[in-house]
Structures are given as structure tokens and as C-alpha cells.
Design a protein around this motif. Structure first.
Motif, PDB file in Angstrom:
ATOM      1  N   UNK A 181      10.079  -8.528   4.082  1.00  0.00           N
ATOM      2  CA  UNK A 181       9.139  -9.196   3.622  1.00  0.00           C
ATOM      3  C   UNK A 181       8.607  -8.433   2.312  1.00  0.00           C
ATOM      4  N   UNK A 182       8.687  -7.351   2.151  1.00  0.00           N
ATOM      5  CA  UNK A 182       8.260  -6.412   1.120  1.00  0.00           C
ATOM      6  C   UNK A 182       9.541  -5.864   0.662  1.00  0.00           C
ATOM      7  N   UNK A 184       8.966   1.477  -4.831  1.00  0.00           N
ATOM      8  CA  UNK A 184       9.141   0.262  -3.894  1.00  0.00           C
ATOM      9  C   UNK A 184       9.483   0.749  -2.599  1.00  0.00           C
ATOM     10  N   UNK A 185       8.982   2.104  -2.458  1.00  0.00           N
ATOM     11  CA  UNK A 185       9.332   2.565  -0.782  1.00  0.00           C
ATOM     12  C   UNK A 185       8.906   1.490   0.224  1.00  0.00           C
ATOM     13  N   UNK A 186       9.486   1.616   1.381  1.00  0.00           N
ATOM     14  CA  UNK A 186       9.185   1.079   2.614  1.00  0.00           C
ATOM     15  C   UNK A 186       7.769   1.514   2.947  1.00  0.00           C
ATOM     16  N   UNK A 187       6.632   1.080   3.355  1.00  0.00           N
ATOM     17  CA  UNK A 187       5.498   1.515   3.664  1.00  0.00           C
ATOM     18  C   UNK A 187       4.918   0.803   4.923  1.00  0.00           C
ATOM     19  N   UNK A 188       4.468   1.480   6.003  1.00  0.00           N
ATOM     20  CA  UNK A 188       4.121   1.151   7.284  1.00  0.00           C
ATOM     21  C   UNK A 188       2.780   1.865   7.775  1.00  0.00           C
ATOM     22  N   UNK A 189       1.883   0.974   8.365  1.00  0.00           N
ATOM     23  CA  UNK A 189       0.727   1.412   8.824  1.00  0.00           C
ATOM     24  C   UNK A 189      -0.387   2.089   7.822  1.00  0.00           C
ATOM     25  N   UNK A 190      -0.832   3.267   8.168  1.00  0.00           N
ATOM     26  CA  UNK A 190      -1.850   3.949   7.499  1.00  0.00           C
ATOM     27  C   UNK A 190      -0.968   4.852   6.307  1.00  0.00           C
ATOM     28  N   UNK A 245       4.093   5.341   8.070  1.00  0.00           N
ATOM     29  CA  UNK A 245       4.682   6.193   7.334  1.00  0.00           C
ATOM     30  C   UNK A 245       5.203   5.588   5.851  1.00  0.00           C
ATOM     31  N   UNK A 246       5.720   6.406   5.212  1.00  0.00           N
ATOM     32  CA  UNK A 246       6.276   5.895   3.920  1.00  0.00           C
ATOM     33  C   UNK A 246       7.862   6.616   3.797  1.00  0.00           C
ATOM     34  N   UNK A 247       8.638   5.802   3.399  1.00  0.00           N
ATOM     35  CA  UNK A 247      10.199   6.279   3.638  1.00  0.00           C
ATOM     36  C   UNK A 247      10.623   6.622   2.323  1.00  0.00           C
TER      37      UNK A 247
END
Length: 283
Positions: free
Chosen positions: A20-21, A41-47, A76-78
Motif C-alpha cells: 500500500x505504501x 521511504x522505510x516501512x513504518x508500522x503502528x506507533x 516499528x520502522x524498518x
């Protein structure tokens, strides 16, 4: 049986995606995979309270860490890239010359954080034996990091420790996963060989051990400890505490095979390290 084939369908560090992102690969093209994205442009999830940083040995923690954090209402951020450990922006390893650029972008991104975060940092420490320093390329069409000169291993070790200490100086909490012991067997093949011989559909496996490089893992732990001194905000995680016993490496745990691809942990192995050494036994 199907669930196990899905877990081992491809390397764990290449599984996590966000279609999606979509992000931008470090080489400039669009990707949904979380590994190898530019930090911006890292994958970012939740808080986004946790940050996962490192090479493919860090990438194996993608899914297990994301799931555990989601259960706790966190995210998290990856910031992972294959052969891209968290060292200075003038060192690289292996055959992937993206490391200097990746680490430069990582720091630009990290310095924008307005609140303290918790970092999980993991590396293949064997690579630290063969570091290279980037030098200006004579060919303007080539990446400057492709041309390099070998440097002393201690420069890489010190750079790694310096980066970790910089994070702590900025107020962040850091969990550093030490060397993961390499088993002397293809665990994936061994696991499926045993799985096919079992009668029940959802078996509970017995802990199984095989010869492995536990001694080397302990040596690398001492090496890193000589550069990375204990201090508040730093948590040292030793995988040998759950993966080694009497000098042998645990290759299969109660939930399945613990490795998938050389010294890379499987989803089951990564989850076990996280649950037993970080989230169920906070240090």
C-alpha cells in the motif's frame, strides 16, 4: 505441513512488504519489500516506537518483531539492507556497495526523530573480518563505493560501537543482538526431512542440537564487548544463551526449524530470540 512451507518459502529477510505504501529501493526504483528501502521511504508500522537496523541478519527479525509489537499496541520502522550493517558512511562489505550511502541516509533520517525510540541492531559479525573503505571512483558513471581498499577489521568494529553509542547519547535505548552461531548443517533440509516422517498434522518438535560454531560466536561476543562497553541505555543480547548448549547449536525448537539459509534465523528462530531474551526477560 502447508504452514511450514510458507514459513520457509523464501529468505525471512525478504518477506516483509507494504504494497500500500510502496517505497524506493536504495538504487532508485519502486518496491513493496521493506528490505533495502531508502530510510525516507522505510516501512513504518503502528506507533513507530521501535527501529530495526542492520543487514540481512537484522532482516530476519522483521515479521516476528512486528507481530510482537503489534500485540503490545506498538510498532516499528524498518531500516535494513542486505550486507548493510550499521557502521560509518565510508565502510562497506561483500559485493553490495550500497552500505556507505545507506548509512549516510540512515543518520539523516534518525536525526529527525523528535522523541526517543528503542533500537534493535543486528549484524553478521563475520563480515567485520573483511571491511573495505570507499574511495572516489575514477569513473563518474560508477558508484564511488564500488572502488575500495581493504581496511583493518578493528576499524569496522569501532565504527559499529561508535554508532551505537551515538544513538544512546541522543537519548535512544538500544538492544544489540550479538553473533548468531552458524550450524554445521542445512537446517531447512533437515527440518523437512524430519517433518515428513511425523504422523501428526501439527507436531510439537523436540529441541534438537547439532555441531555448530558456538565457540566462534562466544569469541565474537568477547570481541564486540571489547569495543562496546556497558552503559545505561544499552542492552546486550547474546543468542548463544538460547541457541547453544554444551558447545552444540540448537537447530530445531518446539515450534520448528530455527534457521533458514546458513546462519540466518528462520521466523521461528527469530521469534524465540526475541521472546526469550528481550520481551519475556527484559534487561
Amino acid at each position: 505441513m502447508k504452514q511450514f512451507y510458507e514459513v520457509f518459502s523464501k529468505p525471512e529477510f525478504r518477506k516483509l512488504e507494504d504494497s500500500i505504501h510502496k517505497g524506493v529501493h536504495i538504487d532508485g526504483y519502486s518496491i513493496s519489500q521493506c528490505n533495502f528501502r531508502t530510510p525516507a521511504t522505510a516501512c513504518r508500522f503502528g506507533d513507530e516506537s521501535w527501529v530495526l537496523v542492520g543487514d540481512s541478519y537484522a532482516g530476519v527479525f522483521h515479521n516476528a518483531l512486528k507481530e510482537i509489537l503489534e500485540q503490545q499496541g506498538r510498532g516499528l520502522i524498518v531500516l535494513t539492507g542486505e550486507q548493510d550493517p550499521f557502521v560509518s558512511s565510508d565502510i562497506w562489505f561483500g559485493n553490495v556497495p550500497s552500505t556507505p550511502r545507506m548509512n549516510k541516509l540512515r543518520w539523516e533520517f534518525i536525526r529527525q526523530f523528535k522523541h526517543p525510540k528503542t533500537f534493535l541492531i543486528v549484524s553478521n559479525y563475520y563480515a567485520f573480518n573483511h571491511p573495505k573503505k570507499k574511495v572516489p571512483s575514477k569513473n563518474a558513471l560508477r558508484d564511488e563505493a564500488i572502488e575500495a581498499t581493504k581496511i583493518r577489521p578493528d576499524i569496522a568494529w569501532q565504527s559499529y560501537a561508535d554508532n551505537i553509542n551515538k544513538l544512546i547519547d541522543l537519548g535512544h535505548t538500544v538492544y544489540v543482538v550479538y553473533h548468531i552461531p552458524l550450524p554445521d548443517i542445512n537446517v531447512t533440509i533437515e527440518f523437512f526431512k524430519q517433518l515428513k516422517s511425523l504422523k501428526c498434522l501439527y507436531p510439537k518438535f523436540e529441541n534438537q542440537y547439532h555441531t555448530g560454531h558456538c565457540k566462534r560466536a562466544h569469541e565474537y561476543a568477547k570481541k564486540l564487548d571489547s569495543y562496546l562497553k556497558d552503559r545505561p541505555g544499552l542492552h546486550k543480547i547474546y543468542p548463544t544463551e538460547v541457541l547453544c548448549k554444551n558447545g552444540q547449536t540448537r537447530i530445531i525448537g518446539p515450534t520448528g526449524g530455527l534457521y533458514h539459509g546458513g546462519g540466518h534465523l528462520s521466523y521461528f528462530g527469530a521469534k524465540m530470540v526475541l521472546e526469550e531474551l528481550i520481551f519475556n526477560n527484559k534487561k
